[in-house]
Design an enzyme around this catalytic site. Structure first.
Site, PDB file in Angstrom:
ATOM      1  N   GLY A  77       0.841  -1.194   0.000  1.00 52.65           N
ATOM      2  CA  GLY A  77       0.000   0.000   0.000  1.00 52.65           C
ATOM      3  C   GLY A  77       0.875   1.241   0.000  1.00 52.65           C
ATOM      4  N   GLN A  83       2.706  10.112   1.852  1.00 52.65           N
ATOM      5  CA  GLN A  83       4.024   9.466   1.973  1.00 52.65           C
ATOM      6  C   GLN A  83       4.987   9.920   0.877  1.00 52.65           C
ATOM      7  OE1 GLN A  83       2.208   5.317   2.537  1.00 52.65           O
ATOM      8  NE2 GLN A  83       4.038   5.221   3.807  1.00 52.65           N
ATOM      9  N   CYS A  97       5.665  -0.056   7.776  1.00 55.27           N
ATOM     10  CA  CYS A  97       5.320   1.163   7.041  1.00 55.27           C
ATOM     11  C   CYS A  97       6.540   1.588   6.241  1.00 55.27           C
ATOM     12  CB  CYS A  97       4.919   2.260   8.027  1.00 55.27           C
ATOM     13  SG  CYS A  97       4.429   3.801   7.220  1.00 55.27           S
ATOM     14  N   LEU A  98       6.300   1.926   4.977  1.00 51.83           N
ATOM     15  CA  LEU A  98       7.435   2.329   4.125  1.00 51.83           C
ATOM     16  C   LEU A  98       8.039   3.648   4.606  1.00 51.83           C
ATOM     17  CD1 LEU A  98       5.896   1.322   0.664  1.00 51.83           C
ATOM     18  CD2 LEU A  98       7.582   0.054   2.021  1.00 51.83           C
ATOM     19  N   HIS A 122      -4.788   1.104   7.402  1.00 49.91           N
ATOM     20  CA  HIS A 122      -3.465   1.723   7.616  1.00 49.91           C
ATOM     21  C   HIS A 122      -3.282   2.912   6.653  1.00 49.91           C
ATOM     22  CE1 HIS A 122       1.121   1.219   8.135  1.00 49.91           C
ATOM     23  NE2 HIS A 122       1.030   1.982   7.058  1.00 49.91           N
ATOM     24  N   GLU A 123      -3.695   2.705   5.396  1.00 48.82           N
ATOM     25  CA  GLU A 123      -3.515   3.779   4.388  1.00 48.82           C
ATOM     26  C   GLU A 123      -4.466   4.948   4.661  1.00 48.82           C
ATOM     27  OE1 GLU A 123      -0.890   3.542   2.802  1.00 48.82           O
ATOM     28  OE2 GLU A 123      -0.566   1.408   3.083  1.00 48.82           O
ATOM     29  N   HIS A 135      -3.112   7.180   7.182  1.00 50.61           N
ATOM     30  CA  HIS A 135      -2.112   8.129   6.651  1.00 50.61           C
ATOM     31  C   HIS A 135      -2.789   9.424   6.183  1.00 50.61           C
ATOM     32  CE1 HIS A 135       1.847   6.269   6.627  1.00 50.61           C
ATOM     33  NE2 HIS A 135       1.400   5.149   6.061  1.00 50.61           N
TER      34      HIS A 135
HETATM   35  O1  K1U Z   1       1.686   2.460   4.039  1.00 48.99           O
HETATM   36  C1  K1U Z   1       2.754   1.903   3.889  1.00 48.99           C
HETATM   37  O2  K1U Z   1       3.764   2.402   4.351  1.00 48.99           O
HETATM   38  C2  K1U Z   1       2.866   0.605   3.162  1.00 48.99           C
HETATM   39  C3  K1U Z   1       2.848  -0.605   4.098  1.00 48.99           C
HETATM   40  C4  K1U Z   1       1.410  -1.102   4.202  1.00 48.99           C
HETATM   41  C5  K1U Z   1       1.079  -2.053   5.299  1.00 48.99           C
HETATM   42  C6  K1U Z   1       1.870  -3.124   5.652  1.00 48.99           C
HETATM   43  C7  K1U Z   1       1.509  -3.991   6.653  1.00 48.99           C
HETATM   44  C8  K1U Z   1       0.325  -3.808   7.299  1.00 48.99           C
HETATM   45  C9  K1U Z   1      -0.464  -2.748   6.970  1.00 48.99           C
HETATM   46  C10 K1U Z   1      -0.102  -1.884   5.956  1.00 48.99           C
HETATM   47  C11 K1U Z   1       3.754  -1.676   3.510  1.00 48.99           C
HETATM   48  O3  K1U Z   1       3.544  -2.122   2.438  1.00 48.99           O
HETATM   49  S1  K1U Z   1       5.116  -2.190   4.454  1.00 48.99           S
HETATM   50  C12 K1U Z   1       5.824  -3.490   3.455  1.00 48.99           C
HETATM   51  C13 K1U Z   1       5.074  -4.776   3.524  1.00 48.99           C
HETATM   52  O4  K1U Z   1       4.256  -4.969   4.389  1.00 48.99           O
HETATM   53  C14 K1U Z   1       5.301  -5.832   2.510  1.00 48.99           C
HETATM   54  C15 K1U Z   1       6.272  -5.720   1.558  1.00 48.99           C
HETATM   55  C16 K1U Z   1       6.451  -6.739   0.634  1.00 48.99           C
HETATM   56  C17 K1U Z   1       5.685  -7.849   0.651  1.00 48.99           C
HETATM   57  C18 K1U Z   1       4.714  -7.984   1.618  1.00 48.99           C
HETATM   58  C19 K1U Z   1       4.518  -6.969   2.547  1.00 48.99           C
HETATM   59 ZN    ZN Z   2       2.421   3.367   6.218  1.00 48.28          ZN
END
Ligand code: K1U
Ligand code: ZN
Length: 172
Positions: free
Chosen positions: A45, A50, A94-95, A136-137, A140
């Site tokens: 997401g 972001q 979270c990225l 989560h998004e 944000h």
């Molecule tokens: O919003 C963001 O920063 C993105 C975030 C979203 C998220 C992850 C976990 C739970 C809720 C919301 C991410 O994508 S973090 C990376 C991640 O979870 C992932 C990356 C590669 C493969 C699978 C998962």
């Molecule tokens: Zn996030």
């Protein structure tokens, strides 16, 4: 075009974003950039703040199985219209807070309304990881990060780690 992802703490990640009234070609191009940035990260997401854009726009794709077709969703003005009493605990990341993970409890199932890239109103019920990710998004877009659900000490520890990471990044 891939965009730079802001790292916490950044004042732009604490702002409430503005609703989008008209879906222009520029907003569609922004959504494409966000999808490219999300897949490249990689993530499941990404929300517009972001990348420093304070509009109510998120992209998600929680298809993780290899060989399964991707399902990129572009959501303008997403809104949770109903949520289950049943909750789910997921170890979120979270990225904008790289390499930090913590368990967050949220409604397991949510009904979400949004406008798609053609300006068409959509409503869908999400469960499991999709529900977690969409919530989560949307957080944000309201200036809320997953660490805001944690105890103050843990949140402070993570914030200090991120401040250190940003200082190191600024030196290189
Ligand atoms: O919003 C963001 O920063 C993105 C975030 C979203 C998220 C992850 C976990 C739970 C809720 C919301 C991410 O994508 S973090 C990376 C991640 O979870 C992932 C990356 C590669 C493969 C699978 C998962
Ligand atoms: Zn996030």
């Amino acid at each position: 075009m891939k965009r730079k992802i802001l790292i916490h703490p950044d004042p732009r990640l604490k702002k409430v974003c503005a609703p989008v009234d008209d879906i222009t070609d520029a907003l569609r191009a922004l959504a494409d950039d966000m999808l490219e940035t999300m897949y490249d990260a990689p993530g499941i997401g990404l929300a517009a703040p972001q990348i420093g854009v304070l509009d109510r726009l998120i992209v998600v794709d929680c298809v993780k199985e290899e060989g399964e077709a991707p399902r990129p969703l572009v959501m303008f003005n997403p809104e949770v219209i109903s949520a289950s009493d049943e909750t789910n605990v997921y170890e979120e990341g979270c990225l904008s807070i790289p390499d930090q993970y913590a368990e967050v409890t949220r409604p397991k199932v949510v009904e979400v309304a949004w406008m798609d890239r053609d300006g068409k109103a959509q409503i869908e019920t999400f469960d499991g990881l999709w529900a977690t990710c969409v919530q989560h998004e949307i957080d944000h877009l309201n200036g809320k990060l997953f660490i805001d659900y944690l105890k103050p000490l843990k949140r402070q520890m993570i914030t200090r780690k991120m401040q250190k990471l940003k200082r190191e990044q600024a030196r290189t």
